[in-house]
Design a protein around this motif. Structure first.
Motif, PDB file in Angstrom:
ATOM      1  N   LEU A   1      -5.609   2.058  -8.117  1.00  0.00           N
ATOM      2  CA  LEU A   1      -5.642   3.456  -7.686  1.00  0.00           C
ATOM      3  C   LEU A   1      -7.058   3.778  -7.233  1.00  0.00           C
ATOM      4  O   LEU A   1      -8.021   3.546  -7.973  1.00  0.00           O
TER       5      LEU A   1
ATOM      6  N   ALA B   1       7.297   6.946  -3.710  1.00  0.00           N
ATOM      7  CA  ALA B   1       7.013   6.291  -4.979  1.00  0.00           C
ATOM      8  C   ALA B   1       8.222   6.294  -5.899  1.00  0.00           C
ATOM      9  O   ALA B   1       8.353   5.429  -6.769  1.00  0.00           O
TER      10      ALA B   1
ATOM     11  N   PHE C   1      -2.080   8.733  -5.507  1.00  0.00           N
ATOM     12  CA  PHE C   1      -1.303   8.683  -6.738  1.00  0.00           C
ATOM     13  C   PHE C   1      -1.096  10.050  -7.373  1.00  0.00           C
ATOM     14  O   PHE C   1      -0.063  10.296  -8.008  1.00  0.00           O
TER      15      PHE C   1
ATOM     16  N   CYS D   1      -2.612   2.359  -4.362  1.00  0.00           N
ATOM     17  CA  CYS D   1      -2.437   3.748  -3.919  1.00  0.00           C
ATOM     18  C   CYS D   1      -3.830   4.312  -3.678  1.00  0.00           C
ATOM     19  O   CYS D   1      -4.622   4.406  -4.624  1.00  0.00           O
TER      20      CYS D   1
ATOM     21  N   ASP E   1       0.873  -1.170   0.000  1.00  0.00           N
ATOM     22  CA  ASP E   1       0.000   0.000   0.000  1.00  0.00           C
ATOM     23  C   ASP E   1       0.910   1.219   0.000  1.00  0.00           C
ATOM     24  O   ASP E   1       1.544   1.534   1.012  1.00  0.00           O
ATOM     25  N   LEU E   2       1.008   1.889  -1.132  1.00  0.00           N
ATOM     26  CA  LEU E   2       1.958   2.985  -1.328  1.00  0.00           C
ATOM     27  C   LEU E   2       1.303   4.322  -1.006  1.00  0.00           C
ATOM     28  O   LEU E   2       0.220   4.621  -1.499  1.00  0.00           O
ATOM     29  N   GLY E   3       1.982   5.143  -0.188  1.00  0.00           N
ATOM     30  CA  GLY E   3       1.361   6.371   0.296  1.00  0.00           C
ATOM     31  C   GLY E   3       0.228   6.024   1.238  1.00  0.00           C
ATOM     32  O   GLY E   3      -0.875   6.559   1.152  1.00  0.00           O
TER      33      GLY E   3
END
Length: 256
Positions: A137, A94, A113, A109, A48-50
């Protein structure tokens, strides 16, 4: 954190608690979407990015996947770790994802994003995904077809400046020429139900460019929101309100 936009770095560092308190969760329908569109299931490796305070991370965990949260703002990581102590949380961006190449089945994200939508970030995301790996996203978008929600937007948008925002659609440009399949969209209706001080005031104070304002201006924004709550027929005198959202969920796959 040189790769983190100033509004995100400063605003989220100052108002991480407001973010955790005021931001809505995500619709239940997304749990099915995770399995159908992103093939996320028990044992899959997912990042899970950000990740922020872990609002979306919590939903990912319910899929049974092995989830790693990546978040560059220390105050947000602290909130995430407090809420989800079993989750592995890494400091990263990222543009520099702290994971091995082809180590992930999927990456998500949520509400993030647009902050890092560029060729470099998509190249890094592609690097950590296995061939055919999925990218998801997600954004909770205020439903401005409701008049008081549109008024809320008018109160805060004057402070937006050049802050990257989902609604501009500029984030889509990053996919031109990128090694990903065309984006596929699913939409869900959603509501954040609770006291107006939480779902309206705290929610809007958690917006990055509002959170980064000097205290005096931030106080002025809060007072305008409270005046709207006190005067609008749909909000006046209510101890609980339903803030309407339209959740947009985009999926794609990494091409070899």
């Amino acid at each position: 954190m040189t790769d983190v936009h100033g509004s995100a770095r400063d605003g989220y560092a100052r108002e991480a608690k407001a973010y955790a308190h005021g931001r809505p969760d995500y619709p239940e329908g997304l749990l099915g979407w995770l399995g159908e569109a992103l093939e996320i299931s028990h044992g899959k490796q997912v990042a899970d990015l950000g990740a922020g305070t872990g609002k979306f991370t919590a939903l990912l965990l319910r899929s049974g996947a092995q989830v790693t949260a990546i978040e560059p703002v220390a105050a947000m990581r602290e909130q995430l770790s407090a809420a989800l102590p079993a989750v592995k949380v890494l400091n990263g961006t990222a543009q520099a994802i702290p994971l091995a190449a082809q180590s992930l089945d999927a990456l998500t994200c949520a509400q993030a994003f647009h902050w890092f939508a560029d060729e470099r970030s998509l190249g890094e995301i592609h690097r950590v995904l296995r061939p055919g790996g999925h990218l998801g996203l997600v954004w909770n978008v205020r439903d401005e077809r409701v008049d008081w929600v549109a008024e809320v937007t008018r109160i805060v948008e004057r402070y937006e400046g050049s802050t990257p925002r989902f609604h501009t659609g500029e984030w889509r440009q990053a996919f031109a020429g990128a090694r990903f399949e065309p984006l596929r969209l699913r939409e869900f209706s959603h509501q954040h139900v609770g006291p107006p001080e939480q779902v309206i005031v705290a929610r809007l104070l958690s917006v990055s460019f509002i959170a980064a304002l000097p205290d005096e201006r931030k106080h002025w924004v809060a007072e305008q929101l409270r005046e709207l709550i006190a005067s609008h027929p749909a909000l006046k005198g209510r101890t609980e309100v339903a803030f309407p959202y339209r959740t947009e969920a985009y999926s794609t796959r990494a091409l070899d």
